[in-house]
Design a protein around this motif. Structure first.
Motif, PDB file in Angstrom:
ATOM      1  N   SER A   1      41.608 -31.684   3.978  1.00  0.00           N
ATOM      2  CA  SER A   1      42.065 -32.575   5.041  1.00  0.00           C
ATOM      3  C   SER A   1      43.501 -32.250   5.447  1.00  0.00           C
ATOM      4  O   SER A   1      43.824 -32.172   6.635  1.00  0.00           O
ATOM      5  N   ASP A   2      44.379 -32.038   4.453  1.00  0.00           N
ATOM      6  CA  ASP A   2      45.783 -31.760   4.753  1.00  0.00           C
ATOM      7  C   ASP A   2      45.934 -30.459   5.530  1.00  0.00           C
ATOM      8  O   ASP A   2      46.658 -30.393   6.528  1.00  0.00           O
TER       9      ASP A   2
ATOM     10  N   ARG B   1      44.714 -30.698   9.191  1.00  0.00           N
ATOM     11  CA  ARG B   1      45.616 -31.417  10.091  1.00  0.00           C
ATOM     12  C   ARG B   1      46.843 -30.600  10.452  1.00  0.00           C
ATOM     13  O   ARG B   1      47.384 -30.748  11.548  1.00  0.00           O
ATOM     14  N   ARG B   2      47.273 -29.724   9.548  1.00  0.00           N
ATOM     15  CA  ARG B   2      48.525 -29.004   9.771  1.00  0.00           C
ATOM     16  C   ARG B   2      48.345 -27.643  10.424  1.00  0.00           C
ATOM     17  O   ARG B   2      49.327 -26.972  10.734  1.00  0.00           O
TER      18      ARG B   2
ATOM     19  N   ASP C   1      52.544 -35.351   6.469  1.00  0.00           N
ATOM     20  CA  ASP C   1      51.695 -35.228   7.651  1.00  0.00           C
ATOM     21  C   ASP C   1      52.322 -35.865   8.893  1.00  0.00           C
ATOM     22  O   ASP C   1      51.692 -35.896   9.953  1.00  0.00           O
TER      23      ASP C   1
ATOM     24  N   GLN D   1      54.753 -35.878  11.924  1.00  0.00           N
ATOM     25  CA  GLN D   1      55.547 -34.977  12.755  1.00  0.00           C
ATOM     26  C   GLN D   1      56.856 -35.663  13.150  1.00  0.00           C
ATOM     27  O   GLN D   1      56.838 -36.716  13.791  1.00  0.00           O
TER      28      GLN D   1
ATOM     29  N   ASN E   1      56.112 -29.884   9.243  1.00  0.00           N
ATOM     30  CA  ASN E   1      55.983 -31.015  10.164  1.00  0.00           C
ATOM     31  C   ASN E   1      57.313 -31.421  10.791  1.00  0.00           C
ATOM     32  O   ASN E   1      57.377 -32.408  11.516  1.00  0.00           O
TER      33      ASN E   1
ATOM     34  N   ALA F   1      51.879 -37.376  19.101  1.00  0.00           N
ATOM     35  CA  ALA F   1      50.845 -36.378  18.836  1.00  0.00           C
ATOM     36  C   ALA F   1      50.594 -35.461  20.019  1.00  0.00           C
ATOM     37  O   ALA F   1      50.268 -34.296  19.864  1.00  0.00           O
TER      38      ALA F   1
END
Length: 638
Positions: free
Chosen positions: A202-203, A206-207, A529, A531, A571, A605
């Motif tokens: 998941s991490d 997302r990145r 996570d 930004q 991030n 986002a």
């Protein structure tokens, strides 16, 4: 008379000369033809089918387009080996060379306990020293083996972002292989558990930068389940699992199919692990579920090879006998079945005392109260010691009392109940001679299954249990990470106590600000996570362009300081605003001091990335280098 003699002589001479001329012309033509044929045949034999040979008297012209200069020279040499080279006229051309295809740049990073190996091809324009330096920072004291090569071609689009993301991935994975290309990053790694595997996937997803395809192969070892536990119920609430275990995916499918046929709806989590007591586990579980379903309800508990089946009080004796008989006859030999049909409770006399109980409760604040009966003082001391170890010595309020008439095994039964209650954030457990009931709220997602394993393993035969645990995500230590807004608020509170300050006219962080950086680093480790932008601001003294460059350099200094503290910075973005956004009056010293600041702000986002931040920093750095002494003096207030 003389004239008659001369005319025939002249005619004879003319005929002889014409014949000679014809013979000579024929001879030359034959030589040209043979030369052309011989040279053409020699060129074809050497693979020069592209060459064209033509005769011009005794000279031969070779034309056509060779693929390169070496081929042209070879064709000329072949022609000169057949006829006199002086007779060969070179009219050949050379094809324009096609643009050389750039190589595919890629990096292979192999990391384990022994260190990091770096293999691959990178653009010559890449900062190799900075790349290896970053990898050495990731490896720590471990060895870094540099096997990189470079090629003088421009870096492909997306290369820098892919490399940065790949290094971030390597930093979070102590045992991994990371393959980096401009358009793709592949990660192969080992995780310690299935939960960690899901978190890593998941991490990283997302990145991942836009335009970079991510391929993940994260392996998770199967957990050792001891005892190997399964608990299936059908009651007034419907069919459900309290705990589900399987050794293989195929076995899990057999179990889940049987549960679905028994009326279980929705998503089911069945743990695949090691420790199964028999390869016939799926078939035994299927038979047990079918028996519970055939009786119209009940509770089925597997603890390794021991099976407990407790029917509902409402089941008829005929149905109970039929299903238990079928199950006993079909079970593999390794499994032992204990089946119980509870009798309807008899109405107690008005004055009669109920069954003995031990009740433990845990409040949301952590207070644990122990009430009810224990067999003797020694057992009470053991229970209290265990509770203090599990819940904290200051949290225990023991008001239990001794009762010598309690059944055998009461002490271990209470200890098992407290062990299971430790999974709750708040709730209660009630222990009775043949029954344990656990209920409450937990921040552990697998609390119900784990509680079932504890109780199934530690409660004696003949003791049944019920579990009612609600999972609350807000109590989950992993799921309860701060929101983006909370991250910004926490950092803002740190900066409100003490700003990050710099030497005058410099991007060097003051030693007094290191504690502030440390506190911000601790917060950012929980906000990987989120930004965020590190914004640098100055007052209005000095030239505007110089202030812009200085603010950019200071923001990047903060970013570098956080990176040095091993904070994941993928991030974070550093950006300087110069004097553009004052928050106080620049006409006063207090106002100018307030304007000289570092801020952490959230990046929406859908906000585009500021790809030019680094380039702008480089440009402004050049402008700073070219600034005059007078400009530096104007900036001394910074």
């Amino acid at each position: 008379m003389r004239l008659r003699t001369v005319v025939p002589t002249l005619v004879a001479f003319s005929l002889a000369g014409g014949g000679a001329l014809f013979a000579a012309s024929y001879a030359v033509s034959g030589i040209e033809r043979r030369s052309v044929e011989d040279v053409r045949a020699a060129l074809v034999a050497k693979g020069h089918t592209w060459a064209v040979v033509m005769a011009d008297g005794l000279q031969l012209t070779v034309s056509g387009t060779a693929e390169d200069e070496a081929t042209r020279f070879n064709a000329l040499s072949v022609a000169g080996s057949v006829v006199d080279p002086a007779r060969v006229i070179d009219r050949m051309g050379v094809a324009t060379p096609e643009a050389v295809e750039p190589p595919r740049f890629s990096i292979e990073l192999l990391r384990n306990d022994g260190g990091v190996q770096v293999i691959g091809l990178i653009p010559a324009s890449a900062d190799r020293e900075a790349l290896i330096g970053r990898i050495r920072g990731i490896a720590g004291d471990a060895e870094v083996t540099d096997l990189l090569e470079s090629a003088a071609f421009p870096a492909p689009r997306g290369w820098q972002g892919a490399v940065g993301f790949g290094l971030d991935a390597l930093d979070t994975l102590p045992r991994a292989k990371v393959s980096i290309a401009a358009d793709r990053v592949s990660v192969t790694a080992m995780s310690d558990s299935r939960a960690e595997k899901r978190k890593i996937e998941s991490d990283l997803a997302r990145r991942a930068p836009d335009g970079v395809r991510l391929a993940l192969d994260i392996a998770a070892p199967r957990p050792v389940i001891t005892p190997f536990t399964l608990r299936f119920l059908i009651d007034e609430g419907g069919a459900r699992f309290d705990a589900c275990s399987a050794a293989t995916e195929a076995g899990r499918d057999v179990i889940l199919k049987a549960a679905a046929e028994a009326g279980l709806d929705g998503k089911i989590d069945c743990t695949i692990g090691m420790g199964v007591p028999s390869p016939d586990w799926p078939q035994a579980v299927r038979l047990g579920i079918e028996a519970v379903s055939g009786m119209g309800g009940g509770t089925l508990t597997f603890s390794d090879a021991d099976i407990s089946l407790v029917a509902l009080q409402t089941v008829s004796q005929a149905d109970f006998d039929r299903e238990v008989g079928k199950l006993e006859g079909a079970l593999p030999d390794v499994f032992a079945l204990r089946a119980v049909k509870p009798e309807p409770p008899e109405e107690a006399e008005p004055e009669a005392e109920g069954p003995p109980q031990f009740v433990a409760t845990r409040s949301p604040e952590g207070l644990v109260q122990l009430r009810g009966r224990v067999p003797d003082d020694r057992t009470r001391a053991a229970i209290e010691t265990f509770a203090r170890a599990r819940f904290g010595a200051a949290s225990i309020d023991d008001a239990s009392r001794t009762d010598t008439g309690l059944p055998a095994g009461w002490g271990p039964q209470v200890l098992a109940a407290l062990d299971a209650m430790a999974l709750l954030h708040n709730g209660a457990v009630v222990v009775e001679p043949e029954h344990v009931e656990l209920s409450g709220v937990s921040g552990v997602k697998e609390a119900r299954a784990e509680a079932a394993r504890i109780l199934a393993a530690q409660l004696g035969q003949g003791v049944e249990f019920d579990i009612s645990i609600r999972y609350d995500e807000s109590l989950d230590a992993e799921a309860g990470l701060p929101s983006p807004e909370e991250c910004q608020e926490r950092i803002g509170a740190i900066l409100a106590k003490r700003q990050i300050t710099f030497a005058p006219g410099s991007d060097t962080i003051d030693a007094e600000a290191r504690e502030t950086i440390d506190q911000i680093a601790d917060t950012l480790r929980q906000c990987t996570d989120v930004q965020m932008e590190i914004a640098g601001h100055t007052d209005s003294q000095g030239r505007e362009s110089m202030n812009l460059g200085l603010s950019q350099a200071r923001a990047e200094s903060v970013l570098a300081a956080l990176m040095a503290r091993r904070v994941v910075t993928s991030n974070l973005t550093a950006k300087g605003y110069g004097e553009a956004n004052p928050i106080a009056d620049n006409d006063t010293e207090e106002g100018r001091e307030a304007n000289r600041r570092i801020e952490f702000t959230l990046i929406e986002a859908d906000a585009p990335e500021d790809e030019g931040a680094v380039d702008t920093a480089a440009e402004t750095g050049e402008e700073d280098a070219a600034a005059t002494d007078e400009d530096a003096a104007e900036a001394s207030g910074e």
